[in-house]
Design a protein around this motif. Structure first.
Motif, PDB file in Angstrom:
ATOM      1  N   TYR A   5      67.287  38.473  15.745  1.00  0.00           N
ATOM      2  CA  TYR A   5      68.236  39.400  14.951  1.00  0.00           C
ATOM      3  C   TYR A   5      67.352  40.638  14.443  1.00  0.00           C
ATOM      4  N   LEU A   6      66.269  40.398  13.785  1.00  0.00           N
ATOM      5  CA  LEU A   6      65.581  41.589  13.498  1.00  0.00           C
ATOM      6  C   LEU A   6      65.326  42.695  14.676  1.00  0.00           C
ATOM      7  N   ARG A   7      64.983  41.881  15.846  1.00  0.00           N
ATOM      8  CA  ARG A   7      64.542  43.024  16.959  1.00  0.00           C
ATOM      9  C   ARG A   7      65.858  43.814  17.359  1.00  0.00           C
ATOM     10  N   THR A   8      66.838  43.516  16.965  1.00  0.00           N
ATOM     11  CA  THR A   8      67.920  44.172  17.243  1.00  0.00           C
ATOM     12  C   THR A   8      68.395  45.305  16.158  1.00  0.00           C
ATOM     13  N   TYR A   9      68.320  44.667  14.786  1.00  0.00           N
ATOM     14  CA  TYR A   9      68.953  45.255  13.561  1.00  0.00           C
ATOM     15  C   TYR A   9      67.868  45.876  12.803  1.00  0.00           C
ATOM     16  N   SER A  10      66.483  45.614  12.919  1.00  0.00           N
ATOM     17  CA  SER A  10      65.511  46.173  11.815  1.00  0.00           C
ATOM     18  C   SER A  10      65.205  47.690  12.302  1.00  0.00           C
ATOM     19  N   HIS A  11      65.263  48.582  11.242  1.00  0.00           N
ATOM     20  CA  HIS A  11      64.875  49.839  11.679  1.00  0.00           C
ATOM     21  C   HIS A  11      63.536  50.017  12.008  1.00  0.00           C
ATOM     22  N   SER A  12      62.450  49.383  11.891  1.00  0.00           N
ATOM     23  CA  SER A  12      60.990  49.692  11.869  1.00  0.00           C
ATOM     24  C   SER A  12      60.998  48.879  13.288  1.00  0.00           C
ATOM     25  N   ALA A  13      61.732  48.223  13.901  1.00  0.00           N
ATOM     26  CA  ALA A  13      61.759  47.922  15.326  1.00  0.00           C
ATOM     27  C   ALA A  13      62.589  48.709  16.087  1.00  0.00           C
ATOM     28  N   VAL A  14      63.498  49.179  15.711  1.00  0.00           N
ATOM     29  CA  VAL A  14      64.418  50.150  16.643  1.00  0.00           C
ATOM     30  C   VAL A  14      63.615  51.468  16.601  1.00  0.00           C
ATOM     31  N   TYR A  15      63.517  52.216  15.713  1.00  0.00           N
ATOM     32  CA  TYR A  15      63.057  53.536  15.562  1.00  0.00           C
ATOM     33  C   TYR A  15      61.659  53.856  15.399  1.00  0.00           C
ATOM     34  N   ALA A  16      60.725  52.686  15.206  1.00  0.00           N
ATOM     35  CA  ALA A  16      59.190  53.179  15.083  1.00  0.00           C
ATOM     36  C   ALA A  16      58.543  53.017  16.526  1.00  0.00           C
ATOM     37  N   THR A  17      57.440  53.685  16.626  1.00  0.00           N
ATOM     38  CA  THR A  17      56.668  53.808  17.711  1.00  0.00           C
ATOM     39  C   THR A  17      55.813  52.521  17.950  1.00  0.00           C
ATOM     40  N   SER A  18      55.690  51.998  18.893  1.00  0.00           N
ATOM     41  CA  SER A  18      54.831  50.729  18.957  1.00  0.00           C
ATOM     42  C   SER A  18      53.530  50.706  18.533  1.00  0.00           C
ATOM     43  N   MET A  19      52.954  49.612  18.304  1.00  0.00           N
ATOM     44  CA  MET A  19      51.630  49.556  17.826  1.00  0.00           C
ATOM     45  C   MET A  19      50.640  49.951  19.017  1.00  0.00           C
TER      46      MET A  19
END
Length: 517
Positions: free
Chosen positions: A352-366
């Motif tokens: 669920y978080l992979r789809t709806y979390s802003h820090s997953a969707v919009y943030a650059t990868s580590m």
């Protein structure tokens, strides 16, 4: 000291105490702030009439009819109190933040408004301030070699989000490893610890939900709760009677006005509280969570790696089942010597978080080298590198913590928190002693963090020591000797051994509403 067994909930003694502030010290602290405030108003008057040079940000004359950009009164504390001791913060270091650091010397010729560098480097300062709990902040060894190898293979940046072109095999490897380490079904990693809280809480709760938050929760949890739009109620720090009362009220009365049941009730707590040095009463929180059918969000930023026989955090420390915590959050910035954060839990939650979390969707990868630093350090802690270095570091940190805390208490200082917490607050109280303690310790080649208002209550200023597995007994003895000397010099030994157990601290039944439906 208060040792809790509480009907078999605790499988080990829970020794946590907060000594009462002596009345004279409290009065003198208030007087000190009063005098500083009076002098502040006097200096503001002198600046207004151009008697004293005004160095703070002010509106230009041609903008005086505009809505002010700078709220003058709000900056009063910064101008007149903080500025006097500003040299105690933002000190620039120029080495690895390990057990010892090198610091660039700076001086101010205008009472801390500006600083100039002398060009001199102060060498080998014993570092008692960094969150380097397991000593993985280093530029030699297996972690550094692995990170350097990955840097040459993958480069420094990813230049994309995880959902686009930024999902590397290293990210997948890290998440599987973290899930195994925590004992949960699945985990997800994020590039910033603060955003892990502030951007994921709004994805989990919203309007019509209730958040019950500890009064001393970190700013990232507070911001995430406010951004969610949920109703927020605050319970007294680590006080289970306060939490249970709020849970009962929430179930009995429901939402304001409509009296409908809350959609979700989410309890927000931390593993170790970074200003108090206290450990969450997790067995009791889980018992209440189960009793009242609510959800639990546990922030293990300071406890993961630093607590438990094998460094698996506060859940292992109490011998609990990770499945009893709905959302396990933590950061890689402390015990692992890297950057970023994670959330662990059931597979459905992480998907669920992979789809709806802003820090997953919009943030650059580590960054790949940072990911490799975490992978190597976690494997070292788990013993999967074929050595016992990780296990030895966890044990060394526990020994250093107990030794350092015991010695400080024997000297007569007021020390807050749990005896197993590597965060050790030493109470200073008076505003003048904040800057004096930091400067005197630096003169003796000890780097410490001093903390005052607004990070603490106005009369509870403190120095905060962070223990590390990298500290040798000789380093700790040197630091303790200097702390003892400065304590005598500044008259900081306030302890009268009147310890107030946490459960017996004053508790009023006020409920603070942050937002109303």
């Amino acid at each position: 000291n208060h040792i809790v067994h509480n009907g078999g909930l605790y499988k080990r003694p829970f020794n946590e105490a907060f000594e009462e502030t002596p009345m004279l010290v409290a009065v003198l602290t208030y007087v000190g702030y009063g005098v500083l405030t009076l002098f502040g108003y006097l200096r503001d008057f002198m600046r207004q009439w151009k008697i004293e040079k005004c160095q703070n940000a002010t509106e230009r004359e041609e903008q005086k009819d505009f809505v002010p950009l700078y709220q003058d009164f709000e900056n009063f504390y910064n101008r007149n109190l903080y500025m006097r001791i500003r040299d105690s913060w933002n000190r620039p270091i120029c080495s690895v933040p390990g057990a010892k650091v090198d610091m660039m010397e700076r001086v101010s010729h205008d009472y801390n408004w500006t600083f100039t560098y002398t060009g001199r480097v102060i060498k080998d300062i014993i570092n008692m301030g960094s969150y380097n709990y397991l000593g993985f902040a280093q530029n030699v060894g297996a972690c550094q070699e692995a990170a350097a190898k990955v840097l040459s293979q993958y480069g420094a940046g990813v230049c994309s989000t995880r959902q686009e072109m930024g999902n590397l095999d290293k990210h997948e490897e890290l998440e599987k490893l973290v899930a195994r380490f925590l004992g949960v079904e699945s985990a997800m990693a994020y590039g910033m610890g603060f955003a892990t809280n502030s951007m994921n809480i709004p994805a989990l709760v919203g309007k019509g939900c209730l958040i019950l938050s500890d009064e001393l929760n970190h700013a990232s949890l507070v911001l995430g709760a406010r951004l969610s739009g949920a109703t927020i109620r605050i319970f007294k720090h680590n006080n289970m009677q306060s939490l249970e009362k709020l849970l009962k009220d929430a179930i009995v009365h429901g939402q304001p006005r409509t009296r409908r049941p809350w959609k979700k009730i989410l309890i927000l707590v931390e593993g170790i509280y970074s200003m108090e040095g206290s450990i969450v009463r997790l067995p009791e929180v889980i018992a209440l969570k189960k009793k009242y059918k609510s959800y639990l969000y546990l922030d293990e930023a300071h406890s993961i790696g630093a607590l438990g026989p094998s460094g698996r955090g506060v859940v292992e420390y109490f011998g609990l089942n990770p499945e009893d915590v709905d959302v396990m959050m933590g950061t890689f910035t402390k015990s692992f010597g890297a950057a970023g954060g994670y959330i662990g839990g059931k597979k459905e939650l992480i998907d669920y978080l992979r789809t709806y979390s802003h820090s997953a969707v919009y943030a650059t990868s580590m960054s790949p080298p940072v990911v490799e630093q975490i992978i190597t350090s976690v494997k070292c802690i788990m013993g999967e590198d074929g050595t016992t270095i990780g296990e030895a570091r966890v044990q060394q940190l526990a020994e250093n913590t107990r030794y350092f805390r015991r010695r400080l208490k024997e000297m007569g200082f007021i020390i807050y928190g749990n005896e197993d917490s590597p965060v050790v607050p030493l109470m200073l109280y008076m505003p003048a002693k904040i800057g004096a303690f930091g400067r005197e310790m630096l003169k003796r080649n000890i780097g410490v963090v001093v903390v005052g208002f607004p990070a603490t209550p106005i009369i509870e200023s403190r120095a905060r020591f962070c223990l590390s597995a990298a500290h040798t007994k000789e380093m700790l003895d040197t630091a303790l000797k200097e702390i003892n000397e400065v304590g005598d010099l500044l008259q900081l030994k306030y302890s009268r051994r009147r310890l107030v157990p946490l459960l017996d601290r004053p508790f009023d039944e006020t409920t603070y509403e942050e937002t109303e439906d």
